[in-house]
Structure formats: C-alpha cells, structure tokens
Design a protein around this motif. Structure first.
Motif, PDB file in Angstrom:
ATOM      1  N   TYR A  41       1.044  -1.142  -0.255  1.00 22.88           N
ATOM      2  CA  TYR A  41       0.117   0.039  -0.074  1.00 22.88           C
ATOM      3  C   TYR A  41       1.094   0.913  -0.076  1.00 22.88           C
ATOM      4  N   ALA A  42       2.193   1.319   0.540  1.00 26.39           N
ATOM      5  CA  ALA A  42       3.100   2.367   0.634  1.00 26.39           C
ATOM      6  C   ALA A  42       3.334   2.814  -0.439  1.00 26.39           C
ATOM      7  N   SER A  43       4.238   1.970  -1.603  1.00 30.46           N
ATOM      8  CA  SER A  43       3.977   1.899  -2.551  1.00 30.46           C
ATOM      9  C   SER A  43       3.315   2.327  -3.719  1.00 30.46           C
ATOM     10  N   GLY A  44       1.725   2.253  -2.787  1.00 28.82           N
ATOM     11  CA  GLY A  44       1.405   2.542  -4.235  1.00 28.82           C
ATOM     12  C   GLY A  44       0.286   1.728  -4.670  1.00 28.82           C
ATOM     13  N   THR A  45       0.108   0.438  -4.117  1.00 27.91           N
ATOM     14  CA  THR A  45      -0.826  -0.646  -4.836  1.00 27.91           C
ATOM     15  C   THR A  45      -2.268   0.439  -3.832  1.00 27.91           C
ATOM     16  N   ARG A  46      -3.503   0.090  -5.429  1.00 25.83           N
ATOM     17  CA  ARG A  46      -5.093  -0.108  -4.453  1.00 25.83           C
ATOM     18  C   ARG A  46      -5.611  -0.637  -4.539  1.00 25.83           C
ATOM     19  N   HIS A  47      -5.257  -1.780  -5.564  1.00 24.39           N
ATOM     20  CA  HIS A  47      -6.106  -3.073  -5.528  1.00 24.39           C
ATOM     21  C   HIS A  47      -5.439  -4.374  -5.686  1.00 24.39           C
ATOM     22  N   LEU A  48      -5.700  -4.657  -5.214  1.00 20.86           N
ATOM     23  CA  LEU A  48      -5.401  -5.944  -4.329  1.00 20.86           C
ATOM     24  C   LEU A  48      -6.180  -7.530  -4.809  1.00 20.86           C
ATOM     25  N   LEU A  49      -5.822  -7.834  -5.512  1.00 21.83           N
ATOM     26  CA  LEU A  49      -6.054  -9.701  -5.342  1.00 21.83           C
ATOM     27  C   LEU A  49      -5.314 -10.789  -4.808  1.00 21.83           C
ATOM     28  N   LEU A  50      -5.840 -11.593  -4.020  1.00 20.13           N
ATOM     29  CA  LEU A  50      -5.188 -12.401  -2.892  1.00 20.13           C
ATOM     30  C   LEU A  50      -5.849 -14.034  -3.828  1.00 20.13           C
ATOM     31  N   ASP A  51      -4.537 -13.838  -4.397  1.00 20.64           N
ATOM     32  CA  ASP A  51      -4.861 -15.591  -5.249  1.00 20.64           C
ATOM     33  C   ASP A  51      -4.865 -16.637  -3.414  1.00 20.64           C
ATOM     34  N   MET A  52      -5.449 -17.513  -3.851  1.00 23.95           N
ATOM     35  CA  MET A  52      -5.578 -18.846  -2.635  1.00 23.95           C
ATOM     36  C   MET A  52      -5.692 -20.088  -3.123  1.00 23.95           C
ATOM     37  N   THR A  53      -5.121 -20.195  -4.581  1.00 22.09           N
ATOM     38  CA  THR A  53      -5.455 -21.638  -5.154  1.00 22.09           C
ATOM     39  C   THR A  53      -4.380 -22.305  -4.045  1.00 22.09           C
ATOM     40  N   GLY A  54      -3.192 -21.982  -3.202  1.00 19.93           N
ATOM     41  CA  GLY A  54      -2.649 -22.720  -2.560  1.00 19.93           C
ATOM     42  C   GLY A  54      -2.318 -22.403  -0.827  1.00 19.93           C
ATOM     43  N   LEU A  55      -3.399 -21.780  -0.373  1.00 21.62           N
ATOM     44  CA  LEU A  55      -3.689 -22.017   0.650  1.00 21.62           C
ATOM     45  C   LEU A  55      -4.632 -22.877   1.224  1.00 21.62           C
ATOM     46  N   THR A  56      -3.568 -23.598   2.586  1.00 24.68           N
ATOM     47  CA  THR A  56      -4.547 -25.073   2.304  1.00 24.68           C
ATOM     48  C   THR A  56      -5.309 -24.560   3.840  1.00 24.68           C
ATOM     49  N   PHE A  57      -5.286 -23.910   5.270  1.00 25.44           N
ATOM     50  CA  PHE A  57      -5.651 -23.671   6.382  1.00 25.44           C
ATOM     51  C   PHE A  57      -5.348 -21.861   6.426  1.00 25.44           C
ATOM     52  N   LEU A  58      -6.262 -22.152   6.996  1.00 22.33           N
ATOM     53  CA  LEU A  58      -6.648 -20.244   7.209  1.00 22.33           C
ATOM     54  C   LEU A  58      -7.908 -20.506   8.919  1.00 22.33           C
ATOM     55  N   ALA A  59      -6.637 -19.576   9.802  1.00 16.66           N
ATOM     56  CA  ALA A  59      -7.430 -19.677  11.467  1.00 16.66           C
ATOM     57  C   ALA A  59      -7.409 -18.545  11.639  1.00 16.66           C
ATOM     58  N   SER A  60      -8.202 -18.184  12.538  1.00 15.21           N
ATOM     59  CA  SER A  60      -8.599 -17.389  13.201  1.00 15.21           C
ATOM     60  C   SER A  60      -7.996 -16.067  12.281  1.00 15.21           C
ATOM     61  N   SER A  61      -6.814 -16.259  13.342  1.00 16.24           N
ATOM     62  CA  SER A  61      -5.525 -15.158  12.847  1.00 16.24           C
ATOM     63  C   SER A  61      -5.291 -14.541  11.534  1.00 16.24           C
TER      64      SER A  61
END
Length: 139
Positions: A41-61
């Motif tokens: 964000y500090a370097s100018g990103t304003r549109h973000l896509l999170l590609d979760m193809t390889g994300l195998t686990f998502l905890a509460s954190s």
C-alpha cells in the motif's frame, strides 16, 4: 507449513497487485503478511487480488489478517493483532454490515478455506472468484 507469498503486478483497466498465498495463514505468520500488504500500500498498490489457490489452512488469526488488509487498502489503520477477541469482534461487526468492498478481492479459495470464510461471515466483505483470470477481469 509456513505461508509463502508471491507478488505480481498486472496491468489492465486498473493496475492490480496479485499476491498468491501458499501454505497456511495462522498465528505464526499473519502479522508478517499484514506488514507485507502495508508495504504494498505504501508503494502505491490500491487494488489487491489475493490468489488463494495454494492456501491450505486459514486460522482465526488469518481472518484478522484479511480484515486488516481490507482496512489498509481503504487507507485505515489495521487491527491491533494484540487485541485478541477485540480484533475478532471487529471482524464480525464489519462482516455483519453487509457491505462488500472491491479493493481487495479473493480468487480460488480451497473448499476448506472457503468454508471458514462462509461460516465466519467474512466472505461478505469480499468478491470471491473461482479463478485468477476471472478475478482480474472483474477489477
């Protein structure tokens, strides 16, 4: 398994930063992930896509991280990770508001990750796409 991220810039109608997640997003790495997005964000990103193809686990954190990232991309202060239940309560309140933001979008979450997003209601904050190409076209 640790979280690995790959950052890619995509030019199109709007410039998009794609962050591909690989591994697990949990208490051991969520603060580093938030820091990484703050840097983008500090370097100018304003549109973000999170590609979760390889994300195998998502905890509460990890949910706190996703919510913090939405706040960062809106120009707000991220949640205080040390606030524990307060951070999760804030996630719940914003999810319940029913307003879907479009600055951060998600692509291709695995079924187990998508269930966590749905069961917690945080999916209401995001546009979720079946794959990266569809997501990029949606910006």
């Amino acid at each position: 398994m640790a979280l690995a991220t790959t950052v890619e810039q995509v030019e199109g109608r709007v410039p998009i930063t794609v962050v591909a997640l690989d591994g697990e997003l949990d208490a051991s790495n969520f603060e580093g992930f938030i820091d990484e997005v703050q840097g983008l964000y500090a370097s100018g990103t304003r549109h973000l896509l999170l590609d979760m193809t390889g994300l195998t686990f998502l905890a509460s954190s990890g949910l706190v991280a996703l919510h913090s990232i939405v706040r960062i991309m809106a120009g707000d202060t991220p949640l205080d990770p040390g606030s524990g239940w307060g951070a999760l309560h804030s996630v719940g309140l914003d999810s319940a508001s029913g307003s879907t933001q479009t600055d951060v979008q998600l692509a291709a979450p695995q079924p187990s990750v998508e269930r966590v997003l749905q069961r917690t209601g945080i999916d209401r904050l995001f546009r979720i796409h079946p794959d990266r190409a569809t997501a990029i076209d949606a910006f």
